[in-house]
Scaffold this active site. Sequence first.
Site, PDB file in Angstrom:
ATOM      1  N   GLU A 124       0.812   5.886   5.139  1.00 24.88           N
ATOM      2  CA  GLU A 124       0.366   5.378   6.537  1.00 24.88           C
ATOM      3  C   GLU A 124       1.453   6.046   7.641  1.00 24.88           C
ATOM      4  O   GLU A 124       2.204   5.072   8.469  1.00 24.88           O
ATOM      5  CB  GLU A 124       0.298   3.918   6.728  1.00 24.88           C
ATOM      6  CG  GLU A 124      -0.644   3.374   5.600  1.00 24.88           C
ATOM      7  CD  GLU A 124      -0.836   1.812   5.612  1.00 24.88           C
ATOM      8  OE1 GLU A 124       0.240   1.113   6.142  1.00 24.88           O
ATOM      9  OE2 GLU A 124      -1.779   1.216   4.950  1.00 24.88           O
ATOM     10  N   GLU A 232      -7.857   1.922  -2.187  1.00 26.28           N
ATOM     11  CA  GLU A 232      -7.697   0.711  -1.833  1.00 26.28           C
ATOM     12  C   GLU A 232      -9.196   0.090  -1.521  1.00 26.28           C
ATOM     13  O   GLU A 232      -9.089  -0.778  -0.478  1.00 26.28           O
ATOM     14  CB  GLU A 232      -6.722   0.399  -0.832  1.00 26.28           C
ATOM     15  CG  GLU A 232      -5.406   1.248  -0.904  1.00 26.28           C
ATOM     16  CD  GLU A 232      -4.291   0.753  -0.056  1.00 26.28           C
ATOM     17  OE1 GLU A 232      -4.341  -0.320   0.651  1.00 26.28           O
ATOM     18  OE2 GLU A 232      -2.975   1.334  -0.141  1.00 26.28           O
TER      19      GLU A 232
HETATM   20  C1  GLA Z   1      -1.762  -1.172   3.019  1.00 20.49           C
HETATM   21  C2  GLA Z   1      -0.971  -0.779   1.810  1.00 20.49           C
HETATM   22  C3  GLA Z   1      -1.340  -1.679   0.638  1.00 20.49           C
HETATM   23  C4  GLA Z   1      -1.295  -3.175   0.875  1.00 20.49           C
HETATM   24  C5  GLA Z   1      -2.564  -3.221   1.921  1.00 20.49           C
HETATM   25  C6  GLA Z   1      -2.853  -4.672   2.529  1.00 20.49           C
HETATM   26  O1  GLA Z   1      -3.277  -0.587   2.700  1.00 20.49           O
HETATM   27  O2  GLA Z   1      -1.095   0.372   1.458  1.00 20.49           O
HETATM   28  O3  GLA Z   1      -0.392  -1.324  -0.347  1.00 20.49           O
HETATM   29  O4  GLA Z   1      -0.441  -3.801   1.571  1.00 20.49           O
HETATM   30  O5  GLA Z   1      -2.050  -2.590   3.192  1.00 20.49           O
HETATM   31  O6  GLA Z   1      -2.743  -5.666   1.278  1.00 20.49           O
END
Ligand code: GLA
Length: 321
Positions: A124, A232
Site C-alpha cells: 500500500e 485479501e
Molecule cells: C490491509 C492489509 C491487511 C489487513 C487489512 C485489514 O489490507 O494489507 O494486512 O490489515 O488491511 O485487516
Amino acid sequence: MLGLKEVYKDYFKIGAAINSLSLQYDFNILKKHFNSITCENQMKYGVVFRDNFEYEFSGADELYEFAKANNMDVRGHNFVWHNQTPFHIFTKSKEEVWQLLTDHIRIMNERYGDITPYWDVVNEAVEDKSSAFLRKSPWLMMFGEDYCNKVFGLAKSILPDNIQLFYNDYNEYIPEKRDKIVKLIKSINRDEKLVSGIGMQCHVNLYYPSIDLVKEAIELYASLGLRIHITEMDVSHFRFDDKQILNMPNPKLEELHAKAYGEYFKVFREYSEYIDNVTLWGVSDKYTWLDDFPVKNRKNWPLLFDENNQPKPALYSIMDI
Ligand code: GLA
C-alpha cells in the site's frame, strides 16, 4: 463434498488469512478447503519486532507450524507498510534503520522461508486520497521518493532467487490508482525485474467495483509480465458508505453475494494463466476484520462460511465450475 483446493487444483492455490483463533474456530474447514495461508497480522514487522528491539515469534510460529503440518504454503505478509510497523525504529539513523530492515528480511526468511515462497515486500505505498503519487509514510520520509525501488532491491539481494517478490495494494482496480501502481512497478522494474508479482487485495462489496474493472486491471498487470495473486478477497454486503446495521443477512443479498463470488471466480479461472493464488481475507463470518470496519460492531457476512462454520451459497457457487 470435495475441498475447494481440489476443485481448483488446476487453476490456483486457495488461501485464507488466519490468526490463532482461526485454528480454534475453523480448523477443519482450513484443512479441507485451503492449501495456502496468510498470517492476518502475525508476520507483520510491527507485530514480530517489539519496542525493546527484540523479536517475539510465538504468534507467527504457531500459524507457520500449522501450515507446515498441513502441507500449506504461506504468503509472507509483509515487510514494508505504513501501518503495523515498529515506528520506534525511526528514532534511529537512516543507516541503522536500513540495517534493521536488512536483518528483518533475512531473519524472516531464515525462519519461515522453507514454506513461504512469496512475500509482500511493499504494501500500500500508493496514495489514493489525493493526486499525490505515494502515500506519506515514515519509509518515504526517511528514504525518499524511490524508497520502494530501494526496498525491492534490498529484498532481491537477500532472498533466494526462487522467492517471488510482490507489491500488494487495495482499490487496485480503480483506474486512477491502478495507473499509479503500474507507474510504480514499471519504475522499480526499469533496469532489472525486481517485482515478480502484484497482490490485488480485492476487498470488494456487492455493488462495487464492476467485474469489467477487475478484468481490465488483471489484463494490465499481466501485460507487465507480473504474476498475479488475489490476496485479501472479501465481498461485503454493504456499500462502503452504507452505515446501516442488520441483525441477519438479508436472503436477497445472500443470493447476490453468491452470484458475485461466482462471477469473480469465473474471471479468475479465465485468467488462471497469470493467477497463482486466490486468498480470502478470513475463513468464516464468525470473525472478520469487517466486523469493525468501516462500521464498528457490525456483521458484513463477506466470506464463504457462516458464523456457525456452515458453507454459504457463495461457497457452492464457486464449487460449481
Ligand atoms: C490491509 C492489509 C491487511 C489487513 C487489512 C485489514 O489490507 O494489507 O494486512 O490489515 O488491511 O485487516
